[in-house]
Design an enzyme around this catalytic site. Structure first.
Site, PDB file in Angstrom:
ATOM      1  N   ASN A 118      44.000  45.942  29.431  1.00 40.35           N
ATOM      2  CA  ASN A 118      43.542  45.975  30.823  1.00 40.35           C
ATOM      3  C   ASN A 118      42.169  46.644  30.796  1.00 40.35           C
ATOM      4  OD1 ASN A 118      43.033  46.623  33.502  1.00 40.35           O
ATOM      5  ND2 ASN A 118      45.107  47.368  33.925  1.00 40.35           N
ATOM      6  N   GLU A 151      51.440  47.013  35.806  1.00 43.63           N
ATOM      7  CA  GLU A 151      50.676  45.790  35.555  1.00 43.63           C
ATOM      8  C   GLU A 151      50.811  45.358  34.100  1.00 43.63           C
ATOM      9  OE1 GLU A 151      47.360  47.944  37.455  1.00 43.63           O
ATOM     10  OE2 GLU A 151      46.675  46.015  38.192  1.00 43.63           O
ATOM     11  N   HIS A 159      44.268  42.462  42.352  1.00 40.32           N
ATOM     12  CA  HIS A 159      45.449  43.288  42.054  1.00 40.32           C
ATOM     13  C   HIS A 159      46.738  42.465  42.195  1.00 40.32           C
ATOM     14  CE1 HIS A 159      42.943  46.924  43.639  1.00 40.32           C
ATOM     15  NE2 HIS A 159      42.911  46.940  42.316  1.00 40.32           N
ATOM     16  N   ARG A 215      44.335  41.327  31.120  1.00 37.94           N
ATOM     17  CA  ARG A 215      44.128  41.273  32.563  1.00 37.94           C
ATOM     18  C   ARG A 215      42.738  40.694  32.795  1.00 37.94           C
ATOM     19  NH1 ARG A 215      42.316  46.052  36.636  1.00 37.94           N
ATOM     20  NH2 ARG A 215      42.635  44.923  38.568  1.00 37.94           N
ATOM     21  N   ARG A 251      34.202  52.337  46.700  1.00 38.77           N
ATOM     22  CA  ARG A 251      33.806  51.132  47.440  1.00 38.77           C
ATOM     23  C   ARG A 251      34.077  51.301  48.929  1.00 38.77           C
ATOM     24  NH1 ARG A 251      37.342  47.266  43.643  1.00 38.77           N
ATOM     25  NH2 ARG A 251      37.167  48.733  41.919  1.00 38.77           N
TER      26      ARG A 251
HETATM   27  C1  LIG Z   1      40.146  44.367  41.304  1.00 37.35           C
HETATM   28  C2  LIG Z   1      40.037  45.843  41.271  1.00 37.35           C
HETATM   29  O1  LIG Z   1      39.573  46.456  42.203  1.00 37.35           O
HETATM   30  O2  LIG Z   1      40.518  46.443  40.165  1.00 37.35           O
HETATM   31  P1  LIG Z   1      40.511  48.006  39.838  1.00 37.35           P
HETATM   32  O3  LIG Z   1      41.335  48.672  40.896  1.00 37.35           O
HETATM   33  O4  LIG Z   1      41.127  48.088  38.470  1.00 37.35           O
HETATM   34  O5  LIG Z   1      39.070  48.448  39.887  1.00 37.35           O
HETATM   35 MG   LIG Z   2      44.414  49.803  38.577  1.00 34.62          MG
END
Ligand SMILES: CC(=O)OP(=O)(O)O
Ligand SMILES: [Mg+2]
Ligand SMILES: Nc1ncnc2c1ncn2[C@@H]1O[C@H](COP(=O)(O)OP(=O)(O)O)[C@@H](O)[C@H]1O
Length: 415
Positions: free
Chosen positions: A12, A390, A186, A97, A247
């Site tokens: 991953n 996961e 996810h 992944r 984010r």
């Molecule tokens: C798609 C995504 O945001 O993955 P991660 O949470 O691993 O950054």
């Molecule tokens: Mg994660």
């Protein structure tokens, strides 16, 4: 030589980390797990834990690891030291992944040159993730060119979303020409957790409607009806939706024009701002919920604000997906924050008794790695903490695909 190799290595690869597990699918047991973090920094760290035999016990190495290729080579060396090297004839496949699979990949897929090219084509819509996934695949291919490499896509579970949930309300021709739509991410976690939640309720997945809240560093919500995803909070890219570690999640798109026209920022600068300098870190300087709770306990106002913005967005999505589903059997919290941060769970559900939702503070305070209910007996809707896995899900899907043999059509439906 083992007649039927049954081991699967799962990789991953994230933007600055690689998590890995080696499993034996004969009994779904874990042989080793590990993590390389802060790749590309001076302070890289590799933590490797063999779980069986004499080598059992955690090993930690702190030394700079320049890139993902170097990280995977270091992982391969650790596994070799335990007699679990990638050269083992017992290895059946390597499962990866892959974050963005577009609409093309609706199922786990054996990687060919053509599949890899398609994953590469999707880099612009998953710039933090797909490049790391590609490096992971290439490095694993170089180490074991004879083994099937299987890609398991974050987007696959969400390809069942109805058109009205997947489509943005923008000009149809423009959207279609550039494949702009909501894909969701996810998905491996949402699929696993929604099934595990049904099991916790003693029901079949087909019979339950679940709101899954995957709250890790990246975070997303999904509405799952009878085992199929009908809506999810991430969109074209993993930037939409919930407030995340770094984010912004949902934002008026005009903010980006404004930053260009008024603040003179470039597109790349805005990309970095929204993906890496926003969310919890933008609001209070920390992206780790543990640190934010500690600061709140000390009376820190910015940390309090960050927490409140985070929880407010989460509550909006719970309400939205309640309406999307009509009937909700369970709300499931998962991933780093969802599994560990009791105050987030409590605040997200507080005051929703009219919706049949409540949290029992005693049950909510229990720490455990097992799926568990945190709602009181009387509540109409179950609220649960369901640890995600996961890696196990990727291993299961990878092994199922290679065990089916080469006669099976490996590539999912074309879009
Ligand atoms: C798609 C995504 O945001 O993955 P991660 O949470 O691993 O950054
Ligand atoms: Mg994660
Ligand atoms: N004990 C804890 N209490 C509160 N939050 C935690 C705890 N442990 C982990 N977290 C949160 O989980 C986040 C990591 O979640 P994880 O699912 O591992 O993310 P990812 O897979 O995206 O790297 C951390 O940034 C932190 O905010």
């Amino acid at each position: 030589m083992t007649a039927h190799p049954s081991r699967v290595l799962v990789l991953n690869s994230g933007s600055s980390s690689v998590k890995y597990q080696l499993l034996d699918m004969a009994d779904s047991s874990r042989l080793a797990v590990g993590l390389v973090e802060r790749i590309g920094e001076e302070t890289s760290r590799l933590v490797h834990t063999p779980l069986q035999g004499d080598g059992a016990g955690k090993r930690e190495k702190n030394a700079p690891i320049a890139d993902h290729a170097a990280a995977l080579k270091a992982v391969a060396e650790e596994l070799s030291a335990d007699g679990l090297g990638l050269d083992s004839p017992e290895l059946a496949a390597i499962g990866h992944r892959v974050v963005h699979g577009g609409l093309r990949f609706t199922a786990p897929t054996v990687v060919t040159d053509e599949v890899l090219a398609e994953i590469e084509r999707l880099v612009p819509v998953a710039p933090l993730h797909n490049p790391a996934n590609i490096t992971g695949i290439r490095t694993a291919q170089a180490l074991r060119p004879d083994l099937p490499q299987v890609a398991v896509f974050d987007t696959a579970f969400h390809t069942t979303m109805p058109e009205h949930a997947a489509r943005y309300a923008i000009d149809v021709e423009t959207a279609d020409a550039h494949r702009i739509r909501r894909y969701g991410f996810h998905g491996t976690s949402h699929a696993y957790v929604s099934r595990a939640t049904a099991a916790l309720l003693g029901k079949a997945p087909e019979d339950v409607n679940v709101i899954v809240l995957h709250l890790g560093n990246g975070a997303s919500a999904s509405a799952v009806r009878g085992g199929r995803c009908v809506d999810t909070s991430m969109g074209l890219t993993p930037l939409e939706g919930l407030v995340m570690g770094t984010r912004s999640g949902d934002i008026d798109p005009a903010v980006t024009f404004h930053l260009q026209r008024v603040a003179g920022m470039s597109t790349d600068e805005i990309d970095v701002l929204l993906n890496k300098k926003s969310g919890l870190v933008g609001l209070c300087g920390d992206n780790d919920m543990r640190e934010i709770r500690r600061r709140i306990d000390e009376g820190d106002e910015r940390a309090r604000l960050a927490f409140d913005v985070y929880v407010h967005r989460l509550r909006k999505y719970i309400g939205a997906y309640y309406a999307v589903l009509g009937r909700v059997d369970a709300v499931a919290f998962t991933a780093g924050v969802g599994e560990n941060a009791a105050p987030v769970r409590e605040a997200a559900i507080a005051g929703l008794e009219e919706l049949g939702l409540a949290v029992d503070s005693g049950l909510n305070a229990v720490r455990s790695d097992e799926p568990r209910l945190i709602s009181p007996e009387y509540a109409r809707v179950a609220v649960a903490v369901v640890p995600t896995d996961e890696e196990l899900e990727i291993a299961n899907q990878t092994f199922a695909l290679v065990a089916a043999g080469p006669g099976e059509d490996a590539v999912g439906g074309l879009a």
